[in-house]
Design a protein around this motif. Structure first.
Motif, PDB file in Angstrom:
ATOM      1  N   ALA A  70    -105.541  27.179  91.948  1.00 37.37           N
ATOM      2  CA  ALA A  70    -106.343  26.174  91.247  1.00 37.37           C
ATOM      3  C   ALA A  70    -107.486  25.673  92.129  1.00 37.37           C
ATOM      4  O   ALA A  70    -108.595  25.437  91.648  1.00 37.37           O
ATOM      5  CB  ALA A  70    -105.465  25.012  90.805  1.00 37.37           C
ATOM      6  N   ILE A  71    -107.238  25.547  93.422  1.00 40.00           N
ATOM      7  CA  ILE A  71    -108.297  25.114  94.337  1.00 40.00           C
ATOM      8  C   ILE A  71    -109.362  26.185  94.449  1.00 40.00           C
ATOM      9  O   ILE A  71    -110.565  25.896  94.397  1.00 40.00           O
ATOM     10  CB  ILE A  71    -107.704  24.764  95.714  1.00 40.00           C
ATOM     11  N   ASP A  97    -110.062  28.529  92.270  1.00 34.90           N
ATOM     12  CA  ASP A  97    -110.744  28.659  90.981  1.00 34.90           C
ATOM     13  C   ASP A  97    -111.462  27.385  90.556  1.00 34.90           C
ATOM     14  O   ASP A  97    -112.081  27.359  89.488  1.00 34.90           O
ATOM     15  CB  ASP A  97    -109.737  29.055  89.886  1.00 34.90           C
ATOM     16  N   ARG A  98    -111.341  26.339  91.349  1.00 32.63           N
ATOM     17  CA  ARG A  98    -111.948  25.026  91.046  1.00 32.63           C
ATOM     18  C   ARG A  98    -111.492  24.477  89.696  1.00 32.63           C
ATOM     19  O   ARG A  98    -112.275  23.938  88.923  1.00 32.63           O
ATOM     20  CB  ARG A  98    -113.461  25.111  91.122  1.00 32.63           C
ATOM     21  N   ASP A  99    -110.217  24.616  89.458  1.00 31.74           N
ATOM     22  CA  ASP A  99    -109.594  24.108  88.237  1.00 31.74           C
ATOM     23  C   ASP A  99    -109.133  22.678  88.509  1.00 31.74           C
ATOM     24  O   ASP A  99    -107.996  22.427  88.912  1.00 31.74           O
ATOM     25  CB  ASP A  99    -108.420  25.007  87.860  1.00 31.74           C
ATOM     26  N   VAL A 100    -110.045  21.735  88.295  1.00 31.04           N
ATOM     27  CA  VAL A 100    -109.824  20.340  88.671  1.00 31.04           C
ATOM     28  C   VAL A 100    -108.625  19.709  87.957  1.00 31.04           C
ATOM     29  O   VAL A 100    -107.828  19.020  88.605  1.00 31.04           O
ATOM     30  CB  VAL A 100    -111.113  19.507  88.463  1.00 31.04           C
ATOM     31  N   PRO A 101    -108.420  19.905  86.659  1.00 29.05           N
ATOM     32  CA  PRO A 101    -107.251  19.271  86.029  1.00 29.05           C
ATOM     33  C   PRO A 101    -105.913  19.730  86.637  1.00 29.05           C
ATOM     34  O   PRO A 101    -105.002  18.915  86.818  1.00 29.05           O
ATOM     35  CB  PRO A 101    -107.349  19.695  84.561  1.00 29.05           C
ATOM     36  N   VAL A 158    -105.445  20.875  89.731  1.00 26.75           N
ATOM     37  CA  VAL A 158    -105.367  20.301  91.077  1.00 26.75           C
ATOM     38  C   VAL A 158    -104.969  18.827  91.007  1.00 26.75           C
ATOM     39  O   VAL A 158    -104.096  18.376  91.752  1.00 26.75           O
ATOM     40  CB  VAL A 158    -106.710  20.472  91.833  1.00 26.75           C
ATOM     41  N   LEU A 159    -105.589  18.076  90.095  1.00 26.48           N
ATOM     42  CA  LEU A 159    -105.238  16.658  89.944  1.00 26.48           C
ATOM     43  C   LEU A 159    -103.784  16.488  89.498  1.00 26.48           C
ATOM     44  O   LEU A 159    -103.088  15.584  89.967  1.00 26.48           O
ATOM     45  CB  LEU A 159    -106.185  15.987  88.956  1.00 26.48           C
TER      46      LEU A 159
END
Length: 190
Positions: A145-146, A148-152, A154-155
């Motif tokens: 996720a980091i 791929d910059r998948d913010v939801p 990661v959060l």
């Protein structure tokens, strides 16, 4: 120390030192080599069943156990030097009763507090363990996720880790209040 165990103290110290200073991935590879391939006690590739969980769970737990063991042993040594130990011995308590009932309560407080703190390192080391054992898990999901910059995602993982860390530290505080005899004395005078 309390007299007994002086012969095993250097061995325990050596085991603690090896456990603390060994990298997690190396511990995982050694466990796989010895218990998976060498002895054949645990499956190496399986992802289902209790046996498949033991080696991946033991891998990050060994360094943490080494640190907690060092702190507990030092706490036992410190507690054995306190004046109440002479009183307990004068009352005729056996060595086992002295350790289990009295000095362990004094020594365990700092070890339990450290245990709550070390949960964060267990969560952080999960990516290495999942890689060594080729298992899917939350660490690998977080890493992907980091990247791929998948913010939801990661959060979500950060919130889940924060909630788990908070709950475990709350439990540690409750247990420490019940175990530490010094806190009982302070609360009695308050």
């Amino acid at each position: 120390m309390l007299g007994r165990g002086r012969r095993t103290a250097p061995l325990a110290g050596l085991l603690e030192l090896v456990a603390v200073s060994s990298p997690t991935f190396w511990i995982g590879l050694v466990l796989i080599s010895v218990f998976g391939f060498g002895l054949g006690w645990f499956p190496v590739v399986a992802t289902v069943g209790f046996g498949a969980l033991l080696l991946p769970a033991a891998t990050p737990a060994i360094p943490v156990a080494g640190i907690i063991s060092q702190v507990l042993r030092q706490g036992l040594d410190d507690a054995a030097a306190l004046p109440f130990v002479d009183t307990v011995r004068a009352r005729g308590a056996s060595h086992t009763r002295l350790v289990v009932r009295h000095t362990l309560r004094h020594a365990a407080a700092s070890s339990i507090t450290l245990t709550g703190y070390m949960v964060g390192s267990l969560l952080g080391g999960s990516v290495l363990v999942e890689t060594v054992f080729a298992r899917p898990g939350l660490g690998r999901v977080a890493l992907n996720a980091i990247v791929d910059r998948d913010v939801p995602v990661v959060l979500g993982i950060i919130v889940l880790a924060a909630v788990a860390f908070s709950v475990i530290n709350l439990l540690v505080d409750l247990v420490a209040d019940r175990i530490d005899p010094r806190l009982e004395t302070e609360q009695a005078y308050a």
